[in-house]
Design an enzyme around this catalytic site. Structure first.
Site, PDB file in Angstrom:
ATOM      1  N   LYS A  22      26.387 -95.748  -1.628  1.00 35.82           N
ATOM      2  CA  LYS A  22      26.374 -94.374  -1.083  1.00 35.82           C
ATOM      3  C   LYS A  22      25.783 -93.438  -2.148  1.00 35.82           C
ATOM      4  O   LYS A  22      24.929 -92.605  -1.852  1.00 35.82           O
ATOM      5  CB  LYS A  22      27.795 -93.967  -0.752  1.00 35.82           C
ATOM      6  CG  LYS A  22      28.048 -92.465  -0.714  1.00 35.82           C
ATOM      7  CD  LYS A  22      29.469 -92.105  -0.372  1.00 35.82           C
ATOM      8  CE  LYS A  22      30.364 -91.957  -1.549  1.00 35.82           C
ATOM      9  NZ  LYS A  22      30.290 -90.700  -2.293  1.00 35.82           N
ATOM     10  N   ASN A  23      26.208 -93.616  -3.400  1.00 31.66           N
ATOM     11  CA  ASN A  23      25.820 -92.661  -4.446  1.00 31.66           C
ATOM     12  C   ASN A  23      24.407 -92.860  -4.966  1.00 31.66           C
ATOM     13  O   ASN A  23      23.897 -92.038  -5.718  1.00 31.66           O
ATOM     14  CB  ASN A  23      26.839 -92.687  -5.595  1.00 31.66           C
ATOM     15  CG  ASN A  23      28.175 -92.101  -5.152  1.00 31.66           C
ATOM     16  OD1 ASN A  23      28.275 -91.542  -4.057  1.00 31.66           O
ATOM     17  ND2 ASN A  23      29.187 -92.260  -5.962  1.00 31.66           N
ATOM     18  N   CYS A 118      36.600 -79.876  -4.230  1.00 34.64           N
ATOM     19  CA  CYS A 118      37.161 -80.879  -3.324  1.00 34.64           C
ATOM     20  C   CYS A 118      38.501 -81.271  -3.932  1.00 34.64           C
ATOM     21  O   CYS A 118      38.935 -80.721  -4.938  1.00 34.64           O
ATOM     22  CB  CYS A 118      36.221 -82.074  -3.208  1.00 34.64           C
ATOM     23  SG  CYS A 118      36.173 -83.027  -4.711  1.00 34.64           S
ATOM     24  N   ARG A 123      34.463 -79.042  -9.165  1.00 41.21           N
ATOM     25  CA  ARG A 123      33.104 -79.558  -8.963  1.00 41.21           C
ATOM     26  C   ARG A 123      32.027 -78.470  -9.140  1.00 41.21           C
ATOM     27  O   ARG A 123      31.301 -78.116  -8.212  1.00 41.21           O
ATOM     28  CB  ARG A 123      32.960 -80.212  -7.597  1.00 41.21           C
ATOM     29  CG  ARG A 123      34.061 -81.164  -7.206  1.00 41.21           C
ATOM     30  CD  ARG A 123      34.178 -82.395  -8.076  1.00 41.21           C
ATOM     31  NE  ARG A 123      33.046 -83.293  -7.974  1.00 41.21           N
ATOM     32  CZ  ARG A 123      32.912 -84.238  -7.055  1.00 41.21           C
ATOM     33  NH1 ARG A 123      33.839 -84.392  -6.148  1.00 41.21           N
ATOM     34  NH2 ARG A 123      31.852 -85.027  -7.050  1.00 41.21           N
ATOM     35  N   ASP A 307      35.422 -93.650 -10.660  1.00 42.80           N
ATOM     36  CA  ASP A 307      35.554 -94.016  -9.237  1.00 42.80           C
ATOM     37  C   ASP A 307      36.339 -95.305  -9.032  1.00 42.80           C
ATOM     38  O   ASP A 307      36.623 -95.663  -7.889  1.00 42.80           O
ATOM     39  CB  ASP A 307      34.162 -94.166  -8.594  1.00 42.80           C
ATOM     40  CG  ASP A 307      33.486 -92.817  -8.468  1.00 42.80           C
ATOM     41  OD1 ASP A 307      32.291 -92.792  -8.142  1.00 42.80           O
ATOM     42  OD2 ASP A 307      34.144 -91.790  -8.724  1.00 42.80           O
ATOM     43  N   ARG A 399      34.023 -91.966   4.631  1.00 39.76           N
ATOM     44  CA  ARG A 399      32.913 -91.284   3.960  1.00 39.76           C
ATOM     45  C   ARG A 399      32.146 -92.252   3.073  1.00 39.76           C
ATOM     46  O   ARG A 399      30.972 -92.061   2.806  1.00 39.76           O
ATOM     47  CB  ARG A 399      33.437 -90.144   3.079  1.00 39.76           C
ATOM     48  CG  ARG A 399      34.063 -89.025   3.847  1.00 39.76           C
ATOM     49  CD  ARG A 399      34.356 -87.864   2.960  1.00 39.76           C
ATOM     50  NE  ARG A 399      33.193 -87.517   2.148  1.00 39.76           N
ATOM     51  CZ  ARG A 399      33.178 -86.506   1.290  1.00 39.76           C
ATOM     52  NH1 ARG A 399      34.237 -85.760   1.124  1.00 39.76           N
ATOM     53  NH2 ARG A 399      32.100 -86.236   0.594  1.00 39.76           N
TER      54      ARG A 399
END
Ligand code: EPZ
Length: 418
Positions: A22-23, A118, A123, A307, A399
């Site tokens: 995803k990243n 978030c 952020r 993460d 997500r």
């Protein structure tokens, strides 16, 4: 609202095919603004990707999704496009701010919503704006928007990031791509996902050279018309399933990866006594009877990734003695701790360090997901807990994890979406 129901203590065994990252996909999708015709393969079809696609369509990129072949085709033949990234699309997916660099460098202006915070932190994007200003952009903040202008285009220059930021490095790369002359970026993030963006930009014809944390970008003159790119695998998804195998895997094989990228994580797992065998493109992990305690500190790549902090914490609850995990990257990334404690985990937090005592028996409970990686740590805890665990608000999971329950079910986990 959907939930995940997990019946604990069922050994898992089998092979898991890791999806695309995803990243890595998000900045490459943003880079489609710079290109003309892209075929992107192996992108994970998860919520954040569709949100970025929605944003790019709003901007004016033509996008076709070929689900069977896992291709996303992006065409941008427009002379002028909508250089606006609205709050409604950026607020749920912070990486929307990555369209700022491409819009500015190609169309000389951009109006992008400030992403806002978030669950894991405020952020900020000050480092993104710092780099763009250095490249000659005029930046104003008004009504929650970043208003950026570069009437005479961006000019290559020397930039040293005061601190390491994945997103700021990516936005600066995307902006330097179209800047006149050479840009030298120092103190860059060099995560595999950043390097995948670099390899994509090189395919577009950009000359980029990397030395340690220095990245040198030659502003491009001629863009290649049509390119294909296969997105790198998701090392965080892979690390998540490595932990699942270490917790309750009879024999779990993680496929479709490049194990060299995992040196830090694999060394840590081996130090804990996890049985791991690595091949070039797969890793086999087996549950281990006795796990040794360990101390971890999250750092930018190649250090231990923030993460994977929540996932490794679940493993620490099963290790003998007091383990420590220091979270250095985000200011509020221990939201999974109160939920894990409700399942019986013994964890105390003191100045950004979680002290995890083990081994502790976990019991199933109804828990609540708060952010993407915290949610998956609750799933991991559910796999080893007595009785049943119900994880609420699993839209956080959707997500960033493609086919999570089907990949685990295929390995005989008792998990279903209700
Ligand atoms: C990327 O976020 C990832 N997201 C995050 O993954 C990941 O946790 C993070 O990098 C760190 O590896 C994507 O790639 C889409 P940063 P990013 O800029 O770029 C501070 C997930 O779960 N900072 O490297 O936002 C920031 O507050 C997500 O997939 C500034 O102060 O992370 C943080 O403390 C979560 N000013 C630190 O730097 C800035 O301008 C690192 O943030 C930018 C960041």
């Amino acid at each position: 609202m959907q939930k995940l129901l997990i019946k604990g203590k069922n050994e898992i065994s089998g092979s898991i095919k890791i999806s695309g990252s995803k990243n890595a996909t998000l900045p490459i999708l943003a880079a489609s603004i710079l290109a003309k015709n892209i075929t992107l393969n192996n992108a994970p079809f998860v919520k954040d990707i569709f949100t970025m696609i929605e944003l790019l369509r709003f901007i004016g990129i033509d996008i076709k999704i070929e689900s069977k072949k896992k291709n996303i085709k992006l065409i941008n033949k427009k002379k002028s496009i909508n250089t606006l990234a609205p709050y409604k699309l950026v607020k749920t997916m912070r990486a929307g701010v990555l369209v700022l660099g491409p819009l500015l460098t190609k169309y000389k202006k951009a109006k992008v919503s400030l992403p806002g915070g978030c669950a894991i932190g405020t952020r900020p994007v000050n480092l993104h704006l710092f780099a763009l200003k250095k490249l000659g952009a005029d930046i104003k903040i008004k009504d929650g928007y970043i208003i950026a202008d570069a009437k005479d285009g961006l000019i290559g220059t020397k930039i040293k990031f005061p601190s390491i930021s994945v997103g700021a490095t990516e936005n600066a790369l995307l902006a330097a791509f179209g800047a006149r002359g050479k840009t030298i970026l120092n103190n860059c993030a060099i995560e595999p996902e950043v390097l995948d963006l670099v390899s994509f930009l090189k395919k577009l014809g950009c000359k980029i050279h990397i030395e340690g944390r220095k990245i040198i970008v030659e502003g491009i003159k001629k863009i290649k018309n049509k390119i294909k790119h296969k997105v790198i695998f998701d090392r965080i998804e892979a690390g998540t399933y490595l932990v699942a195998g270490a917790l309750i895997g009879k024999k779990v094989v993680i496929n479709n990866i490049y194990s060299k990228i995992f040196k830090t994580e694999i060394d840590l797992l081996k130090n804990m006594g996890v049985r791991i065998h690595t091949q070039k493109n797969s890793i086999t992990v087996l549950k281990s009877k006795k796990l040794k305690k360990i101390n971890i500190s999250t750092k930018p790549y190649p250090g231990f990734p923030t993460d994977l902090q929540a996932q490794f914490m679940v493993l620490m609850t099963q290790a003998n003695g007091l383990s420590k995990i220091k979270e250095n990257i985000f200011e509020n990334r221990f939201m999974h701790v109160p939920e894990l404690k409700r399942m019986g985990a013994k964890i105390e937090i003191k100045n950004k360090t979680a002290y995890v005592f083990g081994p502790t028996k976990l019991t199933g409970a109804e828990v609540m997901a708060t952010d993407l990686r915290a949610s998956v740590s609750l799933v991991l805890a559910g796999l080893i807990a007595d009785n049943r665990t119900i994880v609420n608000r699993i839209y956080h999971l959707d997500r960033g994890y493609e086919f999570l329950e089907s990949k685990l079910k295929k390995c005989k986990a008792k998990i279903k979406r209700i």
